[in-house]
Design a protein around this motif. Structure first.
Motif, PDB file in Angstrom:
ATOM      1  N   GLU A 163       0.698  -1.127  -0.060  1.00  0.00           N
ATOM      2  CA  GLU A 163       0.196   0.173  -0.210  1.00  0.00           C
ATOM      3  C   GLU A 163       0.878   1.178   0.062  1.00  0.00           C
ATOM      4  O   GLU A 163       0.286   2.288  -0.746  1.00  0.00           O
ATOM      5  N   LEU A 164       1.978   1.246   0.736  1.00  0.00           N
ATOM      6  CA  LEU A 164       2.794   2.342   0.766  1.00  0.00           C
ATOM      7  C   LEU A 164       3.565   2.540  -0.707  1.00  0.00           C
ATOM      8  O   LEU A 164       3.651   3.828  -1.188  1.00  0.00           O
ATOM      9  N   LEU A 168       2.797   6.004  -2.985  1.00  0.00           N
ATOM     10  CA  LEU A 168       3.972   6.756  -3.488  1.00  0.00           C
ATOM     11  C   LEU A 168       3.792   6.864  -5.072  1.00  0.00           C
ATOM     12  O   LEU A 168       4.278   7.912  -5.573  1.00  0.00           O
ATOM     13  N   GLN A 169       3.299   6.041  -5.798  1.00  0.00           N
ATOM     14  CA  GLN A 169       3.066   5.965  -7.165  1.00  0.00           C
ATOM     15  C   GLN A 169       1.924   6.908  -7.626  1.00  0.00           C
ATOM     16  O   GLN A 169       2.107   7.478  -8.881  1.00  0.00           O
ATOM     17  N   GLU A 170       1.012   7.263  -6.770  1.00  0.00           N
ATOM     18  CA  GLU A 170       0.094   8.132  -7.107  1.00  0.00           C
ATOM     19  C   GLU A 170       0.285   9.610  -6.908  1.00  0.00           C
ATOM     20  O   GLU A 170       1.063   9.795  -5.900  1.00  0.00           O
ATOM     21  N   ASN A 171       0.004  10.148  -7.726  1.00  0.00           N
ATOM     22  CA  ASN A 171       0.542  11.729  -7.937  1.00  0.00           C
ATOM     23  C   ASN A 171      -0.331  12.646  -7.099  1.00  0.00           C
ATOM     24  O   ASN A 171      -1.155  13.329  -7.872  1.00  0.00           O
ATOM     25  N   LEU A 285      10.169  13.974   0.210  1.00  0.00           N
ATOM     26  CA  LEU A 285       9.369  13.130   0.670  1.00  0.00           C
ATOM     27  C   LEU A 285       9.494  11.602  -0.283  1.00  0.00           C
ATOM     28  O   LEU A 285       9.784  10.533   0.246  1.00  0.00           O
ATOM     29  N   ARG A 286       8.989  11.810  -1.544  1.00  0.00           N
ATOM     30  CA  ARG A 286       8.820  11.004  -2.546  1.00  0.00           C
ATOM     31  C   ARG A 286      10.219  10.183  -2.883  1.00  0.00           C
ATOM     32  O   ARG A 286      10.513   8.975  -3.027  1.00  0.00           O
ATOM     33  N   GLN A 287      11.405  11.152  -3.052  1.00  0.00           N
ATOM     34  CA  GLN A 287      12.765  10.607  -3.468  1.00  0.00           C
ATOM     35  C   GLN A 287      13.236   9.891  -2.505  1.00  0.00           C
ATOM     36  O   GLN A 287      13.901   8.700  -2.226  1.00  0.00           O
ATOM     37  N   SER A 288      12.737  10.285  -1.009  1.00  0.00           N
ATOM     38  CA  SER A 288      13.450   9.654   0.261  1.00  0.00           C
ATOM     39  C   SER A 288      12.716   8.414   0.588  1.00  0.00           C
ATOM     40  O   SER A 288      13.339   7.303   0.940  1.00  0.00           O
ATOM     41  N   LEU A 289      11.520   8.390   0.356  1.00  0.00           N
ATOM     42  CA  LEU A 289      10.680   7.140   0.569  1.00  0.00           C
ATOM     43  C   LEU A 289      10.719   6.179  -0.209  1.00  0.00           C
ATOM     44  O   LEU A 289      10.605   4.897   0.046  1.00  0.00           O
ATOM     45  N   THR A 290      10.821   6.371  -1.505  1.00  0.00           N
ATOM     46  CA  THR A 290      10.776   5.294  -2.689  1.00  0.00           C
ATOM     47  C   THR A 290      12.019   4.164  -2.416  1.00  0.00           C
ATOM     48  O   THR A 290      11.144   2.865  -2.529  1.00  0.00           O
ATOM     49  N   GLU A 294      10.552   0.207  -1.107  1.00  0.00           N
ATOM     50  CA  GLU A 294      10.960  -0.790  -1.996  1.00  0.00           C
ATOM     51  C   GLU A 294      11.708  -2.134  -1.259  1.00  0.00           C
ATOM     52  O   GLU A 294      11.457  -3.094  -1.547  1.00  0.00           O
ATOM     53  N   GLY A 295      12.421  -1.558  -0.315  1.00  0.00           N
ATOM     54  CA  GLY A 295      13.194  -2.566   0.344  1.00  0.00           C
ATOM     55  C   GLY A 295      12.570  -3.161   1.871  1.00  0.00           C
ATOM     56  O   GLY A 295      12.863  -4.132   2.324  1.00  0.00           O
ATOM     57  N   LEU A 296      11.559  -2.526   2.065  1.00  0.00           N
ATOM     58  CA  LEU A 296      10.811  -2.512   3.389  1.00  0.00           C
ATOM     59  C   LEU A 296      10.516  -4.159   3.588  1.00  0.00           C
ATOM     60  O   LEU A 296      10.595  -4.718   4.589  1.00  0.00           O
TER      61      LEU A 296
END
Length: 367
Positions: A163-164, A168-171, A285-290, A294-296
């Motif tokens: 879900e995360l 993130l993919q939603e703009n 935020l998006r750049q930091s979270l992506t 992905e690895g979570l």
């Protein structure tokens, strides 16, 4: 006061200050650990046997902290400190005497059993086989519960990572607000599954204790015809064996609980890291979270798999430990057995019995 005396005082203070309803088992653990630490060095043991001085210093420590505990706990402290100190002094004095007594009893027991050596050997071997058969399902049940709960935890946590990624993919605007609930939900899911895991694993130790009692009673009955004249000495050996085995079951319970809590501690930082990233500026935020998101899932799966690999074999290891203890008893009862050094198990049983009796007396007085 020595460091070890301070350790005893602080340990007693910690459990007393934390709750008024102290368990006899907690106090027994503290006193026994203190005794065995001092027993490692004979000279140090003798130096620490100034009972009145230890009592005085322990009481001083407790009096300084009495404002942190309630009236009941304070009263219990006053009774417990001299009792624990006196018990330790008596244990140290009795240790060598008990060792000599156990050795004498074993020699007499071996002598009486020697005409029936083959029969006794066969009976204990039969008991070992029966014990292995009874314990085998519990080892499988433990492994199955660990695997099942690990898979369930993995399945429960996987949707949050997905879900995360979707969010993130939603703009969308307000990305921080949209993602904020997931950190708390993830932690709640971790806590819920960990508690459920503990609830399912804990009863296994109690079931094992029941099986141990049954097996020890069967062993006693099978050997009774060969030891009519020394039945009390045989019973004493079996009681010591039973005590060691049930102590092992309790240690297994603690190990399981500790490992489950360790899994919680290993998974907890992922939710904290997510919260920290959500506090960063909106543009980054998006750049930091992506990469984090992905690895979570893979990182949490790895921690869960490490837990499973560590805990699943505990059942088989415990079974081998119990069987080994019965085997050691068979060797002890053999005609050519050497001197034994296991009198400490009888001493520890005495410690726990005396402390349990002390707490029982306190409760009766209060009632």
């Amino acid at each position: 006061m020595s460091l070890k005396a301070v350790t005893l005082a602080l340990a007693l203070l910690a459990i007393t200050g934390a709750q008024a309803d102290i368990s006899a088992e907690q106090v027994a653990n503290v006193v026994w650990n203190y005794f065995t630490q001092l027993s490692d060095n004979a000279k140090e043991t003798m130096d620490q046997l100034q009972q009145s001085e230890i009592s005085k210093q322990l009481n001083t420590l407790f009096q300084e902290n009495l404002q942190n505990v309630n009236a009941y706990a304070g009263d219990l402290q006053k009774k417990l400190i001299p009792f624990a100190t006196e018990l330790h002094a008596k244990l140290t004095e009795d240790s060598e005497k008990l060792k000599e007594q156990i050795q004498r009893e074993l020699k007499e027991l071996r002598l009486k059993l020697s005409p029936y050596a083959d029969e006794v050997h066969q009976q204990i071997s039969k008991n070992i086989q029966e014990l292995q058969q009874k314990l085998s399902p519990y080892a499988e049940e433990l492994r199955g519960q660990v695997n099942q709960n690990a898979d369930l935890l993995r399945q429960q946590l996987a949707p949050y990572a997905q879900e995360l990624r979707d969010k993130l993919q939603e703009n969308v605007e307000g990305l921080q607000a949209a993602l904020a609930p997931y950190a708390d939900q993830l932690q709640q899911q971790i806590d819920k599954n960990v508690e459920g895991m503990k609830d399912k694993l804990a009863p296994l130790a109690d079931e094992l204790k029941v099986k141990i009692d049954q097996n020890m009673e069967e062993l006693r009955k099978s050997l009774a015809p060969y030891a009519e004249e020394v039945q009390d000495k045989l019973n004493r050996q079996i009681e010591g064996l039973s005590f060691q085995m049930k102590k092992g079951a309790e240690e297994l319970r603690v190990k399981l609980s500790d490992n489950v809590e360790e899994l919680r501690r290993k998974l907890g930082p992922y939710t904290e890291e997510l919260k920290e990233k959500l506090r960063s500026d909106a543009e980054g935020l998006r750049q930091s979270l992506t990469p984090y998101v992905e690895g979570l899932s893979g990182q949490m799966d790895q921690k869960i798999e490490e837990f499973r690999q560590t805990v699943a074999p505990y059942g088989e290891a415990f079974n081998k430990q119990l069987v080994q203890k019965v085997e050691e008893m068979r060797q002890k009862l053999g005609p050519y057995a050497g001197e034994v050094e296991d009198h400490l198990s009888f001493l520890e049983k005495d410690v726990r019995d005396k402390i349990a009796a002390f707490f029982s007396t306190i409760q009766q007085i209060e009632n």
